[in-house]
Design a protein around this motif. Structure first.
Motif, PDB file in Angstrom:
ATOM      1  N   GLN A  31      50.033  86.946  -7.981  1.00 51.24           N
ATOM      2  CA  GLN A  31      51.418  87.257  -7.596  1.00 51.24           C
ATOM      3  C   GLN A  31      51.862  88.632  -8.064  1.00 51.24           C
ATOM      4  N   THR A  32      52.762  89.229  -7.254  1.00 48.08           N
ATOM      5  CA  THR A  32      53.367  90.527  -7.562  1.00 48.08           C
ATOM      6  C   THR A  32      54.886  90.392  -7.458  1.00 48.08           C
ATOM      7  N   LEU A  33      55.589  91.445  -7.834  1.00 51.58           N
ATOM      8  CA  LEU A  33      57.039  91.445  -7.679  1.00 51.58           C
ATOM      9  C   LEU A  33      57.416  91.207  -6.220  1.00 51.58           C
ATOM     10  N   GLN A  34      56.658  91.816  -5.328  1.00 54.42           N
ATOM     11  CA  GLN A  34      56.967  91.720  -3.899  1.00 54.42           C
ATOM     12  C   GLN A  34      56.656  90.329  -3.341  1.00 54.42           C
ATOM     13  N   SER A  35      55.552  89.734  -3.786  1.00 52.10           N
ATOM     14  CA  SER A  35      55.172  88.427  -3.244  1.00 52.10           C
ATOM     15  C   SER A  35      56.102  87.319  -3.722  1.00 52.10           C
ATOM     16  N   LEU A  36      56.741  87.509  -4.859  1.00 51.33           N
ATOM     17  CA  LEU A  36      57.645  86.490  -5.409  1.00 51.33           C
ATOM     18  C   LEU A  36      59.054  86.574  -4.820  1.00 51.33           C
ATOM     19  N   ARG A  37      59.379  87.735  -4.242  1.00 45.94           N
ATOM     20  CA  ARG A  37      60.759  87.984  -3.827  1.00 45.94           C
ATOM     21  C   ARG A  37      61.302  86.907  -2.900  1.00 45.94           C
ATOM     22  N   HIS A  38      60.594  86.592  -1.825  1.00 41.26           N
ATOM     23  CA  HIS A  38      61.123  85.628  -0.861  1.00 41.26           C
ATOM     24  C   HIS A  38      61.204  84.227  -1.462  1.00 41.26           C
ATOM     25  N   THR A  40      61.927  83.644  -4.621  1.00 36.34           N
ATOM     26  CA  THR A  40      63.119  83.664  -5.482  1.00 36.34           C
ATOM     27  C   THR A  40      64.380  83.446  -4.654  1.00 36.34           C
ATOM     28  N   ILE A  41      64.440  84.095  -3.489  1.00 38.16           N
ATOM     29  CA  ILE A  41      65.592  83.908  -2.602  1.00 38.16           C
ATOM     30  C   ILE A  41      65.706  82.455  -2.179  1.00 38.16           C
ATOM     31  N   GLU A  42      64.563  81.837  -1.835  1.00 37.84           N
ATOM     32  CA  GLU A  42      64.553  80.434  -1.424  1.00 37.84           C
ATOM     33  C   GLU A  42      65.046  79.532  -2.552  1.00 37.84           C
ATOM     34  N   GLU A  43      64.573  79.803  -3.765  1.00 34.44           N
ATOM     35  CA  GLU A  43      64.996  78.992  -4.919  1.00 34.44           C
ATOM     36  C   GLU A  43      66.499  79.137  -5.175  1.00 34.44           C
ATOM     37  N   THR A  44      67.019  80.329  -4.960  1.00 33.38           N
ATOM     38  CA  THR A  44      68.442  80.558  -5.168  1.00 33.38           C
ATOM     39  C   THR A  44      69.275  79.743  -4.181  1.00 33.38           C
ATOM     40  N   GLN A  57      71.383  66.657 -11.686  1.00 33.49           N
ATOM     41  CA  GLN A  57      69.950  66.596 -11.983  1.00 33.49           C
ATOM     42  C   GLN A  57      69.186  67.619 -11.153  1.00 33.49           C
ATOM     43  N   GLU A  58      69.586  67.766  -9.890  1.00 33.51           N
ATOM     44  CA  GLU A  58      68.935  68.742  -9.025  1.00 33.51           C
ATOM     45  C   GLU A  58      69.280  70.163  -9.467  1.00 33.51           C
ATOM     46  N   ILE A  59      70.511  70.380  -9.930  1.00 37.52           N
ATOM     47  CA  ILE A  59      70.904  71.689 -10.451  1.00 37.52           C
ATOM     48  C   ILE A  59      70.014  72.067 -11.629  1.00 37.52           C
ATOM     49  N   LYS A  60      69.787  71.101 -12.520  1.00 33.76           N
ATOM     50  CA  LYS A  60      68.922  71.348 -13.678  1.00 33.76           C
ATOM     51  C   LYS A  60      67.522  71.768 -13.238  1.00 33.76           C
ATOM     52  N   LYS A  61      66.966  71.076 -12.246  1.00 27.03           N
ATOM     53  CA  LYS A  61      65.623  71.392 -11.751  1.00 27.03           C
ATOM     54  C   LYS A  61      65.580  72.783 -11.117  1.00 27.03           C
ATOM     55  N   GLU A  62      66.586  73.089 -10.304  1.00 33.15           N
ATOM     56  CA  GLU A  62      66.589  74.376  -9.608  1.00 33.15           C
ATOM     57  C   GLU A  62      66.824  75.532 -10.572  1.00 33.15           C
ATOM     58  N   LEU A  63      67.630  75.310 -11.609  1.00 27.88           N
ATOM     59  CA  LEU A  63      67.809  76.342 -12.630  1.00 27.88           C
ATOM     60  C   LEU A  63      66.477  76.635 -13.323  1.00 27.88           C
ATOM     61  N   GLY A  64      65.683  75.571 -13.531  1.00 27.02           N
ATOM     62  CA  GLY A  64      64.365  75.756 -14.128  1.00 27.02           C
ATOM     63  C   GLY A  64      63.471  76.612 -13.247  1.00 27.02           C
ATOM     64  N   ASP A  65      63.539  76.374 -11.931  1.00 32.57           N
ATOM     65  CA  ASP A  65      62.727  77.165 -11.001  1.00 32.57           C
ATOM     66  C   ASP A  65      63.113  78.639 -11.054  1.00 32.57           C
ATOM     67  N   ILE A  66      64.417  78.892 -11.107  1.00 34.31           N
ATOM     68  CA  ILE A  66      64.872  80.286 -11.154  1.00 34.31           C
ATOM     69  C   ILE A  66      64.514  80.931 -12.491  1.00 34.31           C
ATOM     70  N   VAL A 135      77.125  96.000  -4.168  1.00 35.65           N
ATOM     71  CA  VAL A 135      76.963  94.946  -3.161  1.00 35.65           C
ATOM     72  C   VAL A 135      75.577  95.091  -2.533  1.00 35.65           C
ATOM     73  N   PRO A 136      74.682  94.118  -2.748  1.00 32.45           N
ATOM     74  CA  PRO A 136      73.323  94.218  -2.204  1.00 32.45           C
ATOM     75  C   PRO A 136      73.307  94.342  -0.683  1.00 32.45           C
ATOM     76  N   LYS A 137      72.488  95.239  -0.164  1.00 33.02           N
ATOM     77  CA  LYS A 137      72.404  95.458   1.284  1.00 33.02           C
ATOM     78  C   LYS A 137      71.873  94.235   2.014  1.00 33.02           C
ATOM     79  N   SER A 138      71.026  93.447   1.340  1.00 26.64           N
ATOM     80  CA  SER A 138      70.380  92.314   2.004  1.00 26.64           C
ATOM     81  C   SER A 138      71.187  91.026   1.938  1.00 26.64           C
ATOM     82  N   LEU A 139      72.399  91.079   1.379  1.00 21.43           N
ATOM     83  CA  LEU A 139      73.235  89.873   1.350  1.00 21.43           C
ATOM     84  C   LEU A 139      73.560  89.418   2.769  1.00 21.43           C
ATOM     85  N   PRO A 140      73.648  88.102   2.993  1.00 28.19           N
ATOM     86  CA  PRO A 140      74.135  87.627   4.298  1.00 28.19           C
ATOM     87  C   PRO A 140      75.517  88.213   4.572  1.00 28.19           C
ATOM     88  N   ALA A 141      75.803  88.500   5.842  1.00 29.32           N
ATOM     89  CA  ALA A 141      77.016  89.234   6.202  1.00 29.32           C
ATOM     90  C   ALA A 141      78.291  88.580   5.690  1.00 29.32           C
TER      91      ALA A 141
END
Length: 257
Positions: A31-38, A40-44, A57-66, A135-141
């Motif tokens: 893995q690289t910074l670039q390969s993890l990016r998408h 990380t977005i999915e986990e968010t 309980q799901e919040i706890k799990k997802e926080l762990g993933d992030i 404001v990140p350029k890639s944020l949803p509109a």
């Protein structure tokens, strides 16, 4: 709850596991910074879903993933000699102290709005040319529009009363209606964007998060539509073969559930 030492021990355990995986696991080593990016977005987004569902309980799990992703990025940074997890933590600690002079300095504030205004002013002093740079350029509109408006408000560029914003919404709706009647596709799209932007602004004045509101409506529609499909299936029919009036019967049933 866990003691501070137990919390530190748990974090140290995660760091040790990350070291081990990076050293021995073929997938983790690759893995690289670039390969993890998408990922990380999915986990968010998965965390966002759990928060909307109020599933702790799901919040706890997802926080762990992030948290894993944060540690992963820091591990990669340490391998290149650019930064490690201590640098990451110290960077945010220094920023928080600097941007909270009302806690760590002698600045006096009266409410949260003054805190936000001071935050934006400090960012400009740090070298940013515009309050909108953050404001990140890639944020949803939709999310981006909300953040743009929030940041503009932080430096005093805002309406004074909700009624003024509602008048702007009505003005934009009329302009949109006019362009629809004129039939110019490009202008119709432009005015529709103005309507959305003004509605997001009005939502802010009503303390409504537009992203959350729209996602809850999405979930509500999905739930009702799924009910409609299941009822059609029980009758041995497909939605494509049903009239709108027939579908409305089940749709109204779903609304009552």
């Amino acid at each position: 709850m866990n003691t501070r030492q137990q919390q530190l021990d748990a974090f140290n355990r995660l760091l040790d596991i990350m070291d081990n995986l990076r050293d021995k696991c073929p997938w983790d080593k690759k893995q690289t910074l670039q390969s993890l990016r998408h990922l990380t977005i999915e986990e968010t987004y998965e965390l966002g879903d759990a928060i909307l569902d109020n599933d702790l309980q799901e919040i706890k799990k997802e926080l762990g993933d992030i948290l894993l992703h944060i540690v992963f990025y820091a591990k990669i940074g340490s391998e290149t000699g650019d930064f490690d997890i201590a640098d990451v933590a110290n960077e945010i600690c220094d920023k928080l102290i600097h941007r909270h002079p009302h806690i760590y300095g002698d600045v006096v504030v009266e409410d949260e709005e003054q805190v936000k205004q001071n935050w934006e002013k400090l960012k400009l002093k740090e070298g940013k040319k515009s309050v909108l740079e953050g404001v990140p350029k890639s944020l949803p509109a939709l999310v981006k529009a909300s953040r743009i408006q929030d940041k503009a408000k932080g430096v005093g560029f805002d309406w004074e009363e909700p009624e003024q914003v509602w008048e702007k919404v009505q003005e934009e709706l009329q302009e949109f209606k006019d362009e629809v009647e004129n039939g110019d596709a490009e202008k119709i799209e432009s005015e529709f964007g103005d309507v959305l932007f003004s509605m997001i602004n009005y939502a802010r004045f009503l303390n409504i998060n537009p992203e959350d509101a729209l996602e809850r409506t999405n979930k509500k529609f999905i739930k009702r539509f799924t009910y409609l499909e299941s009822k059609a299936g029980e009758m041995g029919r497909s939605l494509a073969d049903m009239t709108l009036a027939e579908m409305d019967v089940f749709w109204n049933e779903a609304k009552k559930l």
